[in-house]
Design an enzyme around this catalytic site. Structure first.
Site, short mmCIF file in Angstrom:
data_model
loop_
_atom_site.label_atom_id
_atom_site.label_comp_id
_atom_site.label_asym_id
_atom_site.label_seq_id
_atom_site.Cartn_x
_atom_site.Cartn_y
_atom_site.Cartn_z
N ASP A 1 0.87 -1.17 0.00
CA ASP A 1 0.00 0.00 0.00
C ASP A 1 0.90 1.22 0.00
OD1 ASP A 1 -2.94 0.57 -0.02
OD2 ASP A 1 -2.23 2.04 1.43
N TYR B 1 2.10 9.03 -10.19
CA TYR B 1 2.51 10.42 -9.96
C TYR B 1 4.00 10.65 -10.25
CZ TYR B 1 -2.01 10.60 -7.61
OH TYR B 1 -3.36 10.53 -7.34
N ASP B 2 4.69 9.66 -10.80
CA ASP B 2 6.13 9.82 -11.05
C ASP B 2 6.47 11.09 -11.85
OD1 ASP B 2 7.29 7.67 -9.64
OD2 ASP B 2 6.76 6.27 -11.23
P1 ITT Z 1 -3.41 -2.31 -5.58
O1 ITT Z 1 -4.21 -1.90 -4.37
O2 ITT Z 1 -4.11 -3.31 -6.45
O3 ITT Z 1 -2.00 -2.72 -5.23
P2 ITT Z 1 -3.50 0.53 -6.22
O4 ITT Z 1 -2.94 1.33 -7.35
O5 ITT Z 1 -4.96 0.75 -5.87
O6 ITT Z 1 -3.23 -1.02 -6.55
P3 ITT Z 1 -2.69 1.69 -3.68
O7 ITT Z 1 -4.04 1.70 -3.09
O8 ITT Z 1 -1.53 1.28 -2.82
O9 ITT Z 1 -2.61 0.71 -4.94
O10 ITT Z 1 -2.41 3.12 -4.30
C1 ITT Z 1 -1.13 3.47 -4.65
C2 ITT Z 1 -1.19 4.71 -5.53
O11 ITT Z 1 -0.15 5.61 -5.11
C3 ITT Z 1 -0.87 4.35 -6.96
O12 ITT Z 1 -2.05 3.99 -7.65
C4 ITT Z 1 -0.24 5.65 -7.46
O13 ITT Z 1 -1.22 6.60 -7.72
C5 ITT Z 1 0.52 6.12 -6.22
N1 ITT Z 1 1.90 5.57 -6.22
C6 ITT Z 1 2.40 4.64 -5.37
N2 ITT Z 1 3.66 4.33 -5.67
C7 ITT Z 1 3.98 5.08 -6.74
C8 ITT Z 1 5.13 5.20 -7.53
O14 ITT Z 1 6.21 4.44 -7.31
N3 ITT Z 1 5.13 6.07 -8.53
C9 ITT Z 1 4.04 6.82 -8.79
N4 ITT Z 1 2.90 6.75 -8.12
C10 ITT Z 1 2.86 5.89 -7.09
#
Ligand code: ITT
Length: 201
Positions: free
Chosen positions: A70, A155-156
């Site tokens: 997460d 958001y990278d």
């Molecule tokens: P899962 O729950 O299926 O793993 P998700 O995308 O819904 O997928 P999260 O609830 O953990 O996962 O949300 C993480 C969000 O944070 C992700 O969708 C991106 O918008 C942002 N994010 C996390 N890590 C990132 C990264 O390395 N680079 C860019 N954005 C990132």
């Protein structure tokens, strides 16, 4: 080879996780690869809570080790938003070009010192004996002034790392996977897995 089910549907995460975990003798399967199709309600208020929610849901249906990520972007000027709501910010299916431009608009005119932000990642691992452990990684940066870079995901393109003078979307995957929040959390988890699983990995 020991199987790990990684409870994620995010393709960007899966690519990075496989790269960071590749030297371990583990077979990492995404939910899609494990043919698991369930909707998990992430209603926790912290990254830890949500990572554990994901792991617990999948532990109900498998005896394999289950891991989850997460993660999200915390922007100080926005009091930590979008934070745990990062994937839902402005709508789950909204293209990131639009989400990123929205954030740039919200920070219009804001001075560099006030644009501080961080990516946070919590990895949870659940074992067949019911135990769940978590690790956390953070990378500090600032929100840039424009969208820059094509690599990575999410958001990278707006997350600028002053030390490297580029956004995480301008970094090679090798560099991002050495220094990112996800790399830091997964590297800590790798050490814990080595202790727990010993020679097997
Ligand atoms: P899962 O729950 O299926 O793993 P998700 O995308 O819904 O997928 P999260 O609830 O953990 O996962 O949300 C993480 C969000 O944070 C992700 O969708 C991106 O918008 C942002 N994010 C996390 N890590 C990132 C990264 O390395 N680079 C860019 N954005 C990132």
């Amino acid at each position: 080879m020991r199987r790990i089910i990684f409870a994620t549907k995010n393709k960007g995460k899966i690519v990075e996780i496989n790269e960071i975990m590749k030297e371990l003798n583990l077979q990492i399967l995404s939910l899609e690869e494990a043919a698991i199709d369930i909707e998990i309600i992430e209603n926790g208020s912290t990254f830890e809570e949500n990572a554990i929610i994901k792991v617990k849901e999948i532990m109900k249906i498998t005896n394999d080790i289950v891991m989850a990520d997460d993660s999200g972007l915390e922007i100080d000027y926005l009091n930590g938003a979008p934070g745990v709501h990062s994937s839902r910010f402005e709508g789950e299916n909204t293209p990131y070009d639009i989400k990123n431009n929205k954030i740039l608009d919200m920070l219009k005119g804001v001075a560099e010192e006030e644009r501080t932000a961080r990516f946070v990642c919590v990895i949870a691992a659940g074992f067949p004996d019911g135990q769940i452990i978590t690790t956390k990684g953070v990378i500090e940066g600032i929100i840039g002034y424009e969208i820059k870079g094509e690599n990575g995901f999410g958001y990278d393109p707006i997350f600028y790392v002053p030390e490297y003078k580029m956004t995480t979307a301008q970094m090679s995957s090798q560099l991002k996977n050495q220094i990112s929040h996800r790399a830091k959390a997964l590297n800590k988890m790798k050490e814990l897995l080595k202790i727990r699983l010993g020679e097997a990995i």
